[in-house]
Design an enzyme around this catalytic site. Structure first.
Site, PDB file in Angstrom:
ATOM      1  N   SER A  17      -0.373  -6.699   8.105  1.00  6.76           N
ATOM      2  CA  SER A  17       0.316  -5.811   7.385  1.00  6.76           C
ATOM      3  C   SER A  17       0.095  -4.293   7.830  1.00  6.76           C
ATOM      4  CB  SER A  17      -0.325  -5.761   5.715  1.00  6.76           C
ATOM      5  OG  SER A  17      -1.734  -5.761   5.894  1.00  6.76           O
ATOM      6  N   GLY A  54      -0.465 -10.058   5.497  1.00  6.52           N
ATOM      7  CA  GLY A  54      -1.429 -11.226   5.078  1.00  6.52           C
ATOM      8  C   GLY A  54      -1.608 -11.967   6.249  1.00  6.52           C
ATOM      9  N   ASN A  82      -7.660  -9.591   8.092  1.00  8.88           N
ATOM     10  CA  ASN A  82      -7.685 -10.575   6.938  1.00  8.88           C
ATOM     11  C   ASN A  82      -8.913 -11.629   7.231  1.00  8.88           C
ATOM     12  OD1 ASN A  82      -5.332  -9.544   4.900  1.00  8.88           O
ATOM     13  ND2 ASN A  82      -4.117  -9.741   7.029  1.00  8.88           N
ATOM     14  N   ASP A 163      -4.704   0.705  -3.123  1.00  8.33           N
ATOM     15  CA  ASP A 163      -5.588  -0.604  -2.812  1.00  8.33           C
ATOM     16  C   ASP A 163      -6.876  -0.072  -1.818  1.00  8.33           C
ATOM     17  OD1 ASP A 163      -4.418  -0.358  -0.193  1.00  8.33           O
ATOM     18  OD2 ASP A 163      -3.298  -2.101  -0.574  1.00  8.33           O
ATOM     19  N   HIS A 166      -4.612  -0.392   2.765  1.00 10.65           N
ATOM     20  CA  HIS A 166      -3.562  -0.188   3.592  1.00 10.65           C
ATOM     21  C   HIS A 166      -3.282   1.237   3.644  1.00 10.65           C
ATOM     22  CE1 HIS A 166      -2.957  -4.093   2.223  1.00 10.65           C
ATOM     23  NE2 HIS A 166      -2.476  -4.178   3.324  1.00 10.65           N
TER      24      HIS A 166
END
Length: 204
Positions: A17, A54, A82, A163, A166
């Protein structure tokens, strides 16, 4: 500005991402912004965005052949965030990255490897072992290397989406500004190799 290479240089950015541009406009994604910065410096570079939100290093390994099918002159690898969030074994992460690097090497495609750190509290031992996967591979294989993709952005609320993981558009600009010297050297090397091959080729 006079181009530093006579022909277009095509790169593919294989990532998650952070490459795909999660939460951003397509024009704000890392590959697009880095492409713009390189072109501003006179390099005729196109960067294909092969980021999938992801994705893990295992996902990247499963997609590397598709990325290389674009016949790139170079591959930017940005994966691992991730894996770190999930606490995956560093040995597993290394094996996946090695598969990606082996595939690129088999095609004669140079790699710019972006390092990653475990971003959440997995403990200092895990964090050190995880980060070392990237630096060790870069050293062992003599790769172009940017030690930490989120340098100057991680944990900065002003440069991350709500979040906290990001980057915002401003965060991406920070990342591309920091990685630019490494990317520029990477592209210079590709252009130099291309020139050498052209000069060595017999004139029809």
């Amino acid at each position: 500005m006079t181009p530093h290479a006579a022909r277009e240089i095509r790169l593919v950015a294989l990532g998650d991402s952070l490459t795909a541009g999660f939460g951003l406009a397509a024009s704000e994604a890392f590959p697009v912004v880095l492409q713009e910065k390189l072109r501003q410096k006179g390099y005729p570079v196109t960067i294909i965005n092969a980021g999938i939100s992801g994705d893990t290093t295992a996902g990247g390994a499963s997609r590397v052949d598709a990325a290389l099918a674009h016949d790139p002159d170079g591959l930017i690898v940005e994966l691992g965030a991730n894996d770190g969030l999930r606490g995956l074994e560093p040995a597993f992460v290394r094996a996946n990255l090695e598969a990606i690097l082996d595939a690129a090497k088999a095609k004669g495609v140079p790699v710019l490897l972006c390092g990653m750190r475990a971003l959440l509290g997995m403990g200092p031992d895990y964090g050190e072992e995880f980060a070392a996967v990237f630096s060790d591979l870069a050293r062992e294989r003599n790769l172009a290397f940017y030690p930490f993709f989120l340098e100057g952005v991680a944990a900065d609320p002003k440069k991350n989406l709500p979040d906290g993981l990001h980057p915002t558009a401003a965060g991406i600009r920070e990342i591309t500004g920091r990685i630019l010297p490494i990317a520029e050297d990477f592209v210079k090397g590709i252009a130099a190799r291309s020139d050498t091959v052209s000069q060595a080729s017999p004139t029809p």
